[in-house]
Design an enzyme around this catalytic site. Structure first.
Site, short mmCIF file in Angstrom:
data_model
loop_
_atom_site.label_atom_id
_atom_site.label_comp_id
_atom_site.label_asym_id
_atom_site.label_seq_id
_atom_site.Cartn_x
_atom_site.Cartn_y
_atom_site.Cartn_z
N PHE A 15 -3.79 -5.53 -2.70
CA PHE A 15 -4.01 -4.37 -1.83
C PHE A 15 -4.32 -3.09 -2.57
O PHE A 15 -5.03 -2.24 -2.07
CB PHE A 15 -2.82 -4.19 -0.88
CG PHE A 15 -2.81 -5.22 0.21
CD1 PHE A 15 -3.68 -5.12 1.29
CD2 PHE A 15 -1.97 -6.31 0.14
CE1 PHE A 15 -3.70 -6.09 2.28
CE2 PHE A 15 -1.99 -7.29 1.13
CZ PHE A 15 -2.85 -7.17 2.20
N GLU A 16 -3.80 -2.93 -3.77
CA GLU A 16 -4.08 -1.73 -4.55
C GLU A 16 -5.44 -1.81 -5.23
O GLU A 16 -6.11 -0.80 -5.41
CB GLU A 16 -3.01 -1.50 -5.62
CG GLU A 16 -1.64 -1.17 -5.09
CD GLU A 16 -1.54 0.21 -4.48
OE1 GLU A 16 -2.41 1.06 -4.71
OE2 GLU A 16 -0.55 0.45 -3.76
N GLY A 17 -5.82 -3.02 -5.65
CA GLY A 17 -7.00 -3.17 -6.48
C GLY A 17 -6.71 -2.62 -7.86
O GLY A 17 -5.59 -2.18 -8.15
N ARG A 133 -1.85 -4.67 4.90
CA ARG A 133 -0.86 -4.73 3.82
C ARG A 133 0.54 -4.92 4.38
O ARG A 133 1.31 -5.74 3.89
CB ARG A 133 -0.94 -3.45 2.98
CG ARG A 133 0.05 -3.45 1.82
CD ARG A 133 -0.08 -2.21 0.98
NE ARG A 133 0.80 -2.27 -0.17
CZ ARG A 133 0.54 -1.74 -1.34
NH1 ARG A 133 -0.60 -1.09 -1.52
NH2 ARG A 133 1.40 -1.84 -2.33
#
Length: 145
Positions: A15-17, A133
């Site tokens: 989700f953050e990358g 998320r």
């Protein structure tokens, strides 16, 4: 103290990358690496993959400590990972003061799980990425060890 598992780290990374050049996230915060924020992040900054990994490890340690300090009931690995992922995204203070933690410490695991979806806003707006998320974090939290 519990540590985040590889599955928990994978969820955070999903989700953050990972971006090696500083950028403004959807909530308007200057960010670099895997969701790293703070006074050390400068506009236009560039880091290496190794530096990104070091920042992630330091951030994880901080949020693992925050979850361990706030939560007073036993957690399985999946629950711990989901809570670290949430705290990583919303911040240690918001996490510690949340209704989710209050319910959890009252041994209301189901009520706590239902609280994830409430943390779906960035900059005051519901963000589809946060909706997804929170659903993934809640599913991990509910998953038996």
């Amino acid at each position: 103290m519990q540590k985040t598992s590889s599955a928990g780290i994978a969820l955070i990374k999903q989700f953050e990358g990972e971006r090696l050049t500083a950028y403004i996230c959807p909530a308007g915060i200057l960010t670099i690496g895997v969701g790293h924020t703070g006074a050390d992040v400068k506009p236009g900054q560039k880091i290496t993959v190794a530096e990104s990994e070091a920042l992630l490890r330091a951030d994880l340690a901080r949020f693992e400590k925050a979850v361990s300090a706030a939560v007073k009931v036993p957690l399985n690995q999946n629950q711990f990972d989901a809570l670290v992922a949430l705290a990583f995204n919303i911040g240690a203070g918001a996490f510690a003061g949340s209704t989710l933690v209050r319910l959890l410490n009252g041994k209301d695991y189901a009520g706590a799980a239902a609280q994830f979806e409430r943390w779906n806003k960035g900059g005051g707006k519901v963000l589809p990425g946060l909706v997804a998320r929170r659903a993934a974090e809640a599913a991990l939290f509910r998953k038996p060890a």
